[in-house]
Design a protein around this motif. Structure first.
Motif, PDB file in Angstrom:
ATOM      1  N   ALA A 124       0.807  -1.231   0.000  1.00 40.06           N
ATOM      2  CA  ALA A 124       0.000   0.000   0.000  1.00 40.06           C
ATOM      3  C   ALA A 124       0.836   1.275   0.000  1.00 40.06           C
ATOM      4  O   ALA A 124       0.324   2.348  -0.298  1.00 40.06           O
ATOM      5  CB  ALA A 124      -0.931   0.000   1.216  1.00 40.06           C
ATOM      6  N   GLY A 125       2.098   1.193   0.355  1.00 44.32           N
ATOM      7  CA  GLY A 125       2.950   2.381   0.330  1.00 44.32           C
ATOM      8  C   GLY A 125       3.234   2.914   1.721  1.00 44.32           C
ATOM      9  O   GLY A 125       2.574   2.547   2.706  1.00 44.32           O
ATOM     10  N   PRO A 126       4.216   3.809   1.826  1.00 48.44           N
ATOM     11  CA  PRO A 126       4.668   4.318   3.136  1.00 48.44           C
ATOM     12  C   PRO A 126       3.607   5.102   3.904  1.00 48.44           C
ATOM     13  O   PRO A 126       3.608   5.109   5.127  1.00 48.44           O
ATOM     14  CB  PRO A 126       5.862   5.210   2.780  1.00 48.44           C
ATOM     15  N   LYS A 127       2.703   5.776   3.208  1.00 49.50           N
ATOM     16  CA  LYS A 127       1.674   6.558   3.902  1.00 49.50           C
ATOM     17  C   LYS A 127       0.728   5.670   4.717  1.00 49.50           C
ATOM     18  O   LYS A 127       0.140   6.113   5.701  1.00 49.50           O
ATOM     19  CB  LYS A 127       0.857   7.372   2.893  1.00 49.50           C
ATOM     20  N   CYS A 128       0.586   4.429   4.286  1.00 47.35           N
ATOM     21  CA  CYS A 128      -0.356   3.508   4.950  1.00 47.35           C
ATOM     22  C   CYS A 128       0.288   2.718   6.086  1.00 47.35           C
ATOM     23  O   CYS A 128      -0.406   1.989   6.801  1.00 47.35           O
ATOM     24  CB  CYS A 128      -0.943   2.530   3.934  1.00 47.35           C
ATOM     25  N   LYS A 129       1.597   2.835   6.215  1.00 49.99           N
ATOM     26  CA  LYS A 129       2.329   1.997   7.172  1.00 49.99           C
ATOM     27  C   LYS A 129       1.760   2.093   8.589  1.00 49.99           C
ATOM     28  O   LYS A 129       1.682   1.097   9.314  1.00 49.99           O
ATOM     29  CB  LYS A 129       3.804   2.406   7.166  1.00 49.99           C
ATOM     30  N   GLN A 130       1.341   3.292   8.993  1.00 53.01           N
ATOM     31  CA  GLN A 130       0.853   3.499  10.359  1.00 53.01           C
ATOM     32  C   GLN A 130      -0.420   2.717  10.662  1.00 53.01           C
ATOM     33  O   GLN A 130      -0.726   2.437  11.833  1.00 53.01           O
ATOM     34  CB  GLN A 130       0.583   4.985  10.581  1.00 53.01           C
ATOM     35  N   PHE A 131      -1.173   2.327   9.628  1.00 46.66           N
ATOM     36  CA  PHE A 131      -2.436   1.615   9.842  1.00 46.66           C
ATOM     37  C   PHE A 131      -2.258   0.101   9.916  1.00 46.66           C
ATOM     38  O   PHE A 131      -3.113  -0.592  10.448  1.00 46.66           O
ATOM     39  CB  PHE A 131      -3.430   1.953   8.720  1.00 46.66           C
ATOM     40  N   PHE A 132      -1.161  -0.409   9.357  1.00 48.50           N
ATOM     41  CA  PHE A 132      -0.965  -1.859   9.271  1.00 48.50           C
ATOM     42  C   PHE A 132      -0.061  -2.351  10.403  1.00 48.50           C
ATOM     43  O   PHE A 132       1.060  -2.786  10.188  1.00 48.50           O
ATOM     44  CB  PHE A 132      -0.406  -2.228   7.895  1.00 48.50           C
ATOM     45  N   THR A 133      -0.589  -2.242  11.616  1.00 51.57           N
ATOM     46  CA  THR A 133       0.138  -2.693  12.798  1.00 51.57           C
ATOM     47  C   THR A 133      -0.681  -3.755  13.521  1.00 51.57           C
ATOM     48  O   THR A 133      -1.906  -3.864  13.328  1.00 51.57           O
ATOM     49  CB  THR A 133       0.397  -1.519  13.762  1.00 51.57           C
ATOM     50  N   ALA A 134       0.010  -4.527  14.354  1.00 45.39           N
ATOM     51  CA  ALA A 134      -0.679  -5.565  15.134  1.00 45.39           C
ATOM     52  C   ALA A 134      -1.713  -4.930  16.068  1.00 45.39           C
ATOM     53  O   ALA A 134      -2.781  -5.510  16.318  1.00 45.39           O
ATOM     54  CB  ALA A 134       0.347  -6.350  15.939  1.00 45.39           C
ATOM     55  N   LYS A 135      -1.406  -3.751  16.574  1.00 42.57           N
ATOM     56  CA  LYS A 135      -2.311  -3.069  17.493  1.00 42.57           C
ATOM     57  C   LYS A 135      -3.637  -2.733  16.817  1.00 42.57           C
ATOM     58  O   LYS A 135      -4.719  -2.939  17.395  1.00 42.57           O
ATOM     59  CB  LYS A 135      -1.637  -1.791  18.008  1.00 42.57           C
ATOM     60  N   VAL A 136      -3.572  -2.202  15.594  1.00 41.17           N
ATOM     61  CA  VAL A 136      -4.792  -1.856  14.860  1.00 41.17           C
ATOM     62  C   VAL A 136      -5.590  -3.118  14.541  1.00 41.17           C
ATOM     63  O   VAL A 136      -6.813  -3.158  14.700  1.00 41.17           O
ATOM     64  CB  VAL A 136      -4.452  -1.086  13.562  1.00 41.17           C
ATOM     65  N   PHE A 137      -4.884  -4.177  14.115  1.00 39.78           N
ATOM     66  CA  PHE A 137      -5.561  -5.439  13.782  1.00 39.78           C
ATOM     67  C   PHE A 137      -6.277  -5.993  15.017  1.00 39.78           C
ATOM     68  O   PHE A 137      -7.439  -6.405  14.936  1.00 39.78           O
ATOM     69  CB  PHE A 137      -4.544  -6.459  13.257  1.00 39.78           C
ATOM     70  N   ALA A 138      -5.595  -5.990  16.163  1.00 42.58           N
ATOM     71  CA  ALA A 138      -6.180  -6.517  17.399  1.00 42.58           C
ATOM     72  C   ALA A 138      -7.370  -5.675  17.848  1.00 42.58           C
ATOM     73  O   ALA A 138      -8.351  -6.200  18.394  1.00 42.58           O
ATOM     74  CB  ALA A 138      -5.117  -6.553  18.494  1.00 42.58           C
ATOM     75  N   LYS A 139      -7.298  -4.372  17.599  1.00 41.21           N
ATOM     76  CA  LYS A 139      -8.389  -3.479  17.988  1.00 41.21           C
ATOM     77  C   LYS A 139      -9.677  -3.808  17.227  1.00 41.21           C
ATOM     78  O   LYS A 139     -10.783  -3.673  17.762  1.00 41.21           O
ATOM     79  CB  LYS A 139      -7.959  -2.032  17.722  1.00 41.21           C
ATOM     80  N   LEU A 140      -9.518  -4.235  15.975  1.00 44.76           N
ATOM     81  CA  LEU A 140     -10.683  -4.515  15.116  1.00 44.76           C
ATOM     82  C   LEU A 140     -11.085  -5.985  15.133  1.00 44.76           C
ATOM     83  O   LEU A 140     -12.090  -6.362  14.530  1.00 44.76           O
ATOM     84  CB  LEU A 140     -10.382  -4.080  13.679  1.00 44.76           C
ATOM     85  N   LEU A 141     -10.290  -6.821  15.811  1.00 45.76           N
ATOM     86  CA  LEU A 141     -10.582  -8.263  15.884  1.00 45.76           C
ATOM     87  C   LEU A 141     -11.646  -8.513  16.948  1.00 45.76           C
ATOM     88  O   LEU A 141     -11.492  -8.121  18.101  1.00 45.76           O
ATOM     89  CB  LEU A 141      -9.298  -9.023  16.227  1.00 45.76           C
ATOM     90  N   HIS A 142     -12.722  -9.191  16.546  1.00 42.54           N
ATOM     91  CA  HIS A 142     -13.819  -9.421  17.485  1.00 42.54           C
ATOM     92  C   HIS A 142     -14.005 -10.913  17.752  1.00 42.54           C
ATOM     93  O   HIS A 142     -13.244 -11.509  18.489  1.00 42.54           O
ATOM     94  CB  HIS A 142     -15.098  -8.764  16.966  1.00 42.54           C
ATOM     95  N   THR A 143     -14.988 -11.519  17.124  1.00 41.70           N
ATOM     96  CA  THR A 143     -15.307 -12.914  17.464  1.00 41.70           C
ATOM     97  C   THR A 143     -15.190 -13.854  16.268  1.00 41.70           C
ATOM     98  O   THR A 143     -15.764 -14.941  16.285  1.00 41.70           O
ATOM     99  CB  THR A 143     -16.734 -12.991  18.032  1.00 41.70           C
TER     100      THR A 143
END
Length: 447
Positions: A124-143
């Motif tokens: 996706a490029g360097p501008k998107c790097k801040q969104f593709f973290t384990a923290k963001v993924f875990a925040k949106l992970l539900h059931t």
């Protein structure tokens, strides 16, 4: 050697020798401390000087420094703006997410696992790097049993973040002081320049713009500046829902119901201003106590209105539109802490920071007088007082603080009982009114 001999010997040394000993001791201390400090020089090089942490703002007469500061801030904000994803980059991100979705879908909702999530982040490029973290993924992970997240939820998260940063940059352009605050005039300029971009305000006459801006800005300052400092944090503006409500007016198909409940809509602003004009019987642009007494159902007590004109800003005993807006916002939002703070200040006649039996009786006596005028049997104050204390359950059984009112979630009911005859009558007959509503709904069902 005997003690007397020691004292005799010491007395032979003059005072100057004692001073020399102290000087020698200080010299030795300085020498050893300097050697010790020199031995630590390599590890603490940056401690030699304290970094500068305060930069004075340019004075009004320092025009060149002010211009330099404004220009540097503008360049900084432009750089921050370029770091945000534009529409083309957002479309590309959606394409990559859709391409790397992880089956099976949940209904019509596409999902993606962590492995593919990281792959999209790399492409996706360097501008998107801040969104593709384990923290963001875990925040949106539900059931999800496969350990995936919704692509749509993630994309909405990115969109929201980009929007927040864009809006913050936009608001910061109006922050003249550059300290993260907007003054009233700054926010007025922001909203005035925003009006042409909101389709739902297309019908507003330009002559009404100043009144619309005043109406809109007042809501921000009434709720976000409770101490009346004259400025609001940009962070607080972004954190509250008011800006969402304002920018909702970009929707050309916004329903009539949504417009009526939105303080910033044209119908709402025209309603409030129209009420003000209708109350202003002598057409001098200001409201007297007598004119304000006709507000709403015209059943507010004179005692309460007296307090309004004692505590609020008036001009020769009359209220201007800005002060009227505060009054309306308080009465229309009585459940909100800022509105309760406004009304509590009026009820606290002794400025003690709490309401006691005397305060309650002072205001309820006016309700009893209105009941007599309207041919109703006055209700006992003791009964009302007991009900109020039962509802609020204050920490001190003899005093009701503002925090007690807020914590009880009954602040709107208590204040209404004390200031408005119609409000008290509605409270007193609440059971009969509920029963009547139930009967009406039953009749409608039968038909």
């Amino acid at each position: 050697m005997k003690c007397s001999e020691v004292l005799a010997t010491l007395s032979l040394f003059p005072m100057s020798d004692e001073q020399e000993l102290k000087d020698e001791e200080m010299d030795l201390f300085t020498k050893y401390y300097s050697e010790w400090k020199g031995g630590r020089k390599n590890t603490n090089e940056f401690y030699k000087t304290i970094p500068r942490f305060y930069y004075r703002l340019p004075a009004e007469d320092e025009v060149l420094l002010q211009k330099l500061r404004e220009e540097s801030r503008a360049v900084f904000l432009q750089r921050k703006s370029r770091e945000l994803l534009d529409n083309e980059e957002l479309q590309n991100l959606w394409f990559l997410l859709d391409k790397h979705q992880t089956p099976p879908m949940i209904g019509e909702e596409a999902m993606i696992n962590y492995e593919n999530f990281l792959k999209v982040g790399e492409k996706a490029g360097p501008k998107c790097k801040q969104f593709f973290t384990a923290k963001v993924f875990a925040k949106l992970l539900h059931t999800d049993s496969y350990g995936r997240i919704s692509i749509m939820q993630f994309f909405n998260y990115v969109m929201r973040k980009v929007w927040l940063h864009q809006t913050r940059i936009g608001l910061s352009l109006y922050d003249v002081a550059g300290q993260g605050y907007l003054r009233e005039s700054d926010l007025e300029n922001y909203i005035l320049e925003l009006i042409p971009t909101l389709p739902q305000l297309d019908g507003l006459e330009k002559s009404f713009y100043s009144f619309y801006v005043c109406t809109a800005v007042r809501k921000f300052f009434f709720f976000l500046d409770p101490l009346r400092t004259g400025k609001i944090k940009i962070q607080d503006i972004l954190a509250c829902s008011f800006l969402d409500d304002l920018l909702e007016l970009r929707d050309e198909e916004l329903s009539k119901e949504s417009q009526e409940t939105n303080w910033f809509s044209a119908p709402s602003a025209l309603r409030v201003y129209g009420q003000y004009l209708n109350l202003d019987k002598d057409h001098n642009g200001m409201l007297s106590k007598e004119e304000l007494s006709r507000y709403g159902t015209a059943t507010m007590t004179n005692v309460f209105l007296d307090r309004v004109f004692q505590e609020c800003l008036t001009y020769d005993g009359e209220m201007d539109y800005k002060t009227y807006l505060d009054f309306v916002l308080a009465l229309e939002n009585r459940k909100e802490p800022a509105a309760l703070q406004y009304i509590f200040k009026l009820l606290d006649i002794e400025n003690k920071g709490y309401l006691n039996v005397f305060s309650l009786n002072y205001f309820f006596r006016a309700i009893q007088e209105l009941m007599k005028i309207h041919g109703q049997d006055p209700v006992s104050f003791q009964d009302v007082k007991d009900e109020i204390f039962d509802m609020v359950k204050p920490k001190d059984p003899l005093k009701i603080s503002l925090q007690d009112l807020i914590n009880s979630n009954q602040g709107d009911t208590v204040t209404t009982i004390l200031i408005d005859l119609n409000g008290f009558w509605t409270y007193e007959n609440r059971e009969a009114l509920v029963a009547n509503d139930n009967e009406n709904s039953t009749d409608l069902d039968d038909t």
